[in-house]
Write an enzyme that holds these catalytic residues in place. Sequence first.
Site, PDB file in Angstrom:
ATOM      1  N   SER A 188     -19.953  56.829  63.491  1.00 24.64           N
ATOM      2  CA  SER A 188     -20.160  57.076  64.913  1.00 24.64           C
ATOM      3  C   SER A 188     -18.453  58.030  64.902  1.00 24.64           C
ATOM      4  O   SER A 188     -18.721  58.902  65.267  1.00 24.64           O
ATOM      5  CB  SER A 188     -19.229  55.565  64.856  1.00 24.64           C
ATOM      6  OG  SER A 188     -18.381  54.826  66.091  1.00 24.64           O
ATOM      7  N   GLU A 320     -27.539  48.730  67.099  1.00 25.66           N
ATOM      8  CA  GLU A 320     -26.067  49.261  67.491  1.00 25.66           C
ATOM      9  C   GLU A 320     -25.026  48.387  68.903  1.00 25.66           C
ATOM     10  O   GLU A 320     -24.023  48.372  68.592  1.00 25.66           O
ATOM     11  CB  GLU A 320     -25.558  50.925  68.326  1.00 25.66           C
ATOM     12  CG  GLU A 320     -26.543  51.927  67.288  1.00 25.66           C
ATOM     13  CD  GLU A 320     -26.001  52.465  65.967  1.00 25.66           C
ATOM     14  OE1 GLU A 320     -24.315  51.931  66.322  1.00 25.66           O
ATOM     15  OE2 GLU A 320     -26.676  53.336  65.603  1.00 25.66           O
ATOM     16  N   HIS A 441     -23.727  48.277  65.011  1.00 28.26           N
ATOM     17  CA  HIS A 441     -22.971  49.889  64.644  1.00 28.26           C
ATOM     18  C   HIS A 441     -21.979  49.956  63.187  1.00 28.26           C
ATOM     19  O   HIS A 441     -21.363  48.577  63.448  1.00 28.26           O
ATOM     20  CB  HIS A 441     -22.134  50.021  65.358  1.00 28.26           C
ATOM     21  CG  HIS A 441     -21.233  50.511  65.966  1.00 28.26           C
ATOM     22  ND1 HIS A 441     -21.845  52.320  66.007  1.00 28.26           N
ATOM     23  CD2 HIS A 441     -20.485  51.253  65.627  1.00 28.26           C
ATOM     24  CE1 HIS A 441     -21.175  53.350  65.660  1.00 28.26           C
ATOM     25  NE2 HIS A 441     -20.104  52.998  66.191  1.00 28.26           N
TER      26      HIS A 441
END
Length: 547
Positions: A188, A320, A441
């Site tokens: 991320s 995600e 995610h």
Amino acid sequence: MERVEVCVRDGKLVGIVEKGIYGGRYVAFRGIPYAKPPIGELRFKDPVPPEPWSGSRDASKYGNVAVQIDIIQKSEIIGDEDCLYLNVFTTDIKSSEKRPVMVWIHGGGFYIGSGDSTFYGPDYIVEKDIVLVTLNYRLGVLGFLNLYDKVATGNQGLKDVILALHWVQENISEFGGDSENVTIFGESAGGAIVHYLTLSQLSEGLFHKAISQSGTVTCPWAFTDPESYSTNKGFLLAKKLGKVTEDPKDVYEFLKTIDAKKLVETEKFLVTEEERRQFLVIFTPTLDHESSNPVFPEDLTTLIHRGVKVPYLLGFTSCEGSFLLKSNFIGCISKEALNRVDSDFKLAIHPRVLNTLPKISTTLCQLRSLYFGDKNISEETVANYINLISDTYFLRGIMQAVDIQMNNDNSGKTYLYQFSYESETSFMKKISNVDFPGVSHGEELGYLFYADIIKELGLSVPVPDSEDYKMINRLTQMWTDFAKTGNPTPAITDLTPIKWIPLKREAVYDYLDIHIEPRMKTLHKGKQRWDWENMNNISYDYSVYKI
């Protein structure tokens, strides 16, 4: 309790021998200062190396985390400005051969997270003959305030990571690590930081391979232009705290006097409701041309298009966007919020992406039709919205970085993946409470690191021979093989039964679908869900299409 001593540049450290979660032992050195505490006159400034110490320094406990909102108890502010610490883990400090080094850069939107074992315990990775380094860097306003003046030039958090990498170069051999074989990896915002470091001259020569998981510089949330906001958020923060001025020096002097926790607490009120719905991150990396030592001496587009020169591995999870719309961390999207997006579709698109779209009103109509057909944006079409969010915030940016790698003669070998192993027992899904199919995610992190939070939540680690355990073994094997050799599958084995083929300069993307039965797959350029520039070529049923 068995202790181990090591002498680094700044003094003597006393680490501790720990038992791994699956047996075995490793040596842990925690809370090692790699910079002076960034307090007082050093607040908002570039980090500087630490003062040496005399005698032995206890390195059995983690250092302070950066000041931030507690991810679990959302109302609480935790951490300390004095937060620039790193940790080193290895199973053998006196290895006859120097071991490859992996340096983990945590994610968290540039405003939360730390390198400690709450989420990033070393137990899985160190078993693969790696020296693992984890670290903290400054977050939020304390790590990324840019007043576009030499008093506060931004990117303090990026420079923290760069100074930590200098520390690794100077000291890691004392832990049995090879300073000439260092891999940086992150997820991320951490993945974006990895990408940033591959582009900056300040970090040249400090690492040799790079892994970006679910985040690159080209993702819209990873960078802030001065034009992004009508008012600089640093000036706005000062105003919220009672100082109205247009002089950056006044803002800097004022913000320096405010308690760090008060700064971070006030930071969250700078986002408008519209910006919140667009998942805007307030303080991120920026252009720092006013600095005497800039991370980005040129404009970002020029740097990005030079490509990543070292071997590079990057990718995304299969779903995600569910993390942003259907999780505890961000909050499940309400019926009212869906109605607002339905009546004003541009709220679904990040402003930086909006600014790149030609003929915005026409394009927005096409996009809406592409993802939702003639249906309203509502609880019935959340799956479509998740696809749109996945593409807008992650896939378009990641694939832009991939395109640059494929079109650049000087790029290192680049490996692309999709992580699609979905497990009922995924602890990341449990703690974020994502109630949506697909891999959200951050879910792959549970197979790279042992998280202490598993114990706190009363969950158990995967048992040997389970599919989850096999995935831990497989993912750590590929990541550490890449760190060792620049190739994630140097040998065909039970754990890595498929040869992972790097990207070629062709009209297709070869990628590894990481599943219980991993497979190489192919995507065709210009025909994928996120290829908005080629909307006329795309003929999928978007209500059901998955990558």
